[in-house]
Scaffold this active site. Sequence first.
Site, mmCIF file in Angstrom:
data_model
loop_
_atom_site.group_PDB
_atom_site.id
_atom_site.type_symbol
_atom_site.label_atom_id
_atom_site.label_comp_id
_atom_site.label_asym_id
_atom_site.label_seq_id
_atom_site.Cartn_x
_atom_site.Cartn_y
_atom_site.Cartn_z
ATOM 1 N N ASN A 1 0.782 -1.268 0.132
ATOM 2 C CA ASN A 1 -0.023 0.102 0.187
ATOM 3 C C ASN A 1 0.804 1.513 0.053
ATOM 4 O O ASN A 1 2.343 0.998 0.570
ATOM 5 C CB ASN A 1 -0.588 -0.100 1.465
ATOM 6 C CG ASN A 1 -1.746 -1.199 1.070
ATOM 7 O OD1 ASN A 1 -2.580 -1.036 0.419
ATOM 8 N ND2 ASN A 1 -3.071 -1.499 2.416
ATOM 9 N N CYS B 1 -5.139 -7.637 -3.612
ATOM 10 C CA CYS B 1 -5.325 -6.989 -1.671
ATOM 11 C C CYS B 1 -6.385 -7.770 -1.482
ATOM 12 O O CYS B 1 -7.531 -8.680 -2.199
ATOM 13 C CB CYS B 1 -6.089 -6.007 -1.640
ATOM 14 S SG CYS B 1 -6.455 -5.245 0.086
ATOM 15 N N HIS B 2 -6.304 -8.270 -0.026
ATOM 16 C CA HIS B 2 -7.585 -9.785 0.402
ATOM 17 C C HIS B 2 -8.422 -8.990 0.325
ATOM 18 O O HIS B 2 -9.652 -9.850 1.546
ATOM 19 C CB HIS B 2 -7.113 -10.373 1.783
ATOM 20 C CG HIS B 2 -5.976 -9.433 2.304
ATOM 21 N ND1 HIS B 2 -4.509 -9.560 2.936
ATOM 22 C CD2 HIS B 2 -6.126 -8.191 4.036
ATOM 23 C CE1 HIS B 2 -4.208 -8.648 3.371
ATOM 24 N NE2 HIS B 2 -5.503 -8.083 4.022
ATOM 25 N N HIS C 1 -9.510 -0.483 -2.041
ATOM 26 C CA HIS C 1 -10.245 -0.255 -0.348
ATOM 27 C C HIS C 1 -11.888 0.206 0.019
ATOM 28 O O HIS C 1 -12.439 0.120 0.963
ATOM 29 C CB HIS C 1 -9.393 0.348 -0.089
ATOM 30 C CG HIS C 1 -7.878 -0.359 0.763
ATOM 31 N ND1 HIS C 1 -7.461 0.419 1.528
ATOM 32 C CD2 HIS C 1 -7.713 -1.541 0.513
ATOM 33 C CE1 HIS C 1 -6.454 -0.815 2.152
ATOM 34 N NE2 HIS C 1 -6.766 -1.543 1.333
#
Length: 433
Positions: A148, A169-170, A199
């Site tokens: 990030n 990204c998880h 996000h």
Amino acid sequence: MSKITFLGAGSSIFAKNVLGDCMRVEALQDFEIALFDIDHERLKDSEQMLNNIKKNLESTVTIVSYTDRKEALRDAKYVINAIQVGGYDPSTIIDFEIPKKYGLRQTIADTVGIGGIFRSLRTIPVMMDFAKDMQEVCPNAWFLNYTNPMAALTGTMLRYTGIKTVGLCHSVQGCAEDLLKSLDMTTDNIQWEIAGINHVAWLLEITGNGEDLYPEIKRRALEKQKEKHSDMVRFELMLRFGYYVTESSEHNAEYHPYFIKSRYPELINRFNIPLDEYPRRCISQIEEWKKMRTDLINDENLTHERTNEYGSYIIEAMETNQPIKIGGNVLNTGGLISNLPENACVEVPCLVDASGITPTYVGELPEQLAAINRTNINTQLLTIQAAMTGKKEHIYHAAMLDPHTSAELSIDDIIAMCDELIEAHGDMLPKYY
């Protein structure tokens, strides 16, 4: 011998997850796993840990540690990036404490916001160095970025380096199931679609046995909001804007101008917002690592079960030509999301096979969702412009257009805060003019 290079391999727990996953893939058994980290002690720890896992899984991968980054990258087929530039001390401390002097509070500070801007500015030059090395010694490798700020870093790689890159990204793969479980709803036979930006990607639809689950989700969410719980910000966003967002409430609290407000201090308690959450996590993780390091690194019986991290599944799909679908961060080329800028980095469903990673067309987001995404994209694009031009004015622009920062501070204070942050970072940043 094909090669997977892991940059930031001293992140032992994450290296265990992603590389342990790779060791459980039959198609990757003849690969070399190349480890690199600037912290040589942590590098040796990870090497020992991974060799224990290799022995217990009876894997035939070859694990090699490198202290020369270019040699670690040489002839790599896949490069996994999990670095953190500057660490907790001093960088995270700077990112939180200087804004706090100006009355600007944060929770995580690693994506957008003033903390995300400066994390990008100190990481992009390092990523450019990675790309330069890769162009020389492994120009055809895939770069799998886990670091990030995801959108700014991945967008920079895709726009300026020529290196094949996807951001991972998880927060996508567990979003729908976690939401349903939190509301005591079944996860059987569900289908879902997610798209947006990292996000702040949106659960655009979710069905169970072909039936739209959103009406029941919202009914239960409205009831759950009457009591304190850990996901109040996301539920509020869903109830106000119509859709659930992928990343956690502690993250999303600082991506929008509605929740952390000095004029409305009661909102912190009302929405259960954990201010200064990331520094607390860092301190806790540092202390936990001191306690668990010996047990984890020296555990000769250490094994591993495959996680849901995308990395190993992507490499397996490319090696076997057995297609999979992931949520990937890619450039919005051609308007994959048609009401977001084409030079933005978006998070969309992607197909993966031997030909690489193919993003899918999403079309228009509901306009209110696209509008929210654009407020974060503005800051991301200007942060990239600052990093690539060296012009200080674009740092100011990025900060002045950040939703949370601009909702709290005057222009004069934003510029003064940026100048103080630049000075505090010292040699961690290039010179801006």
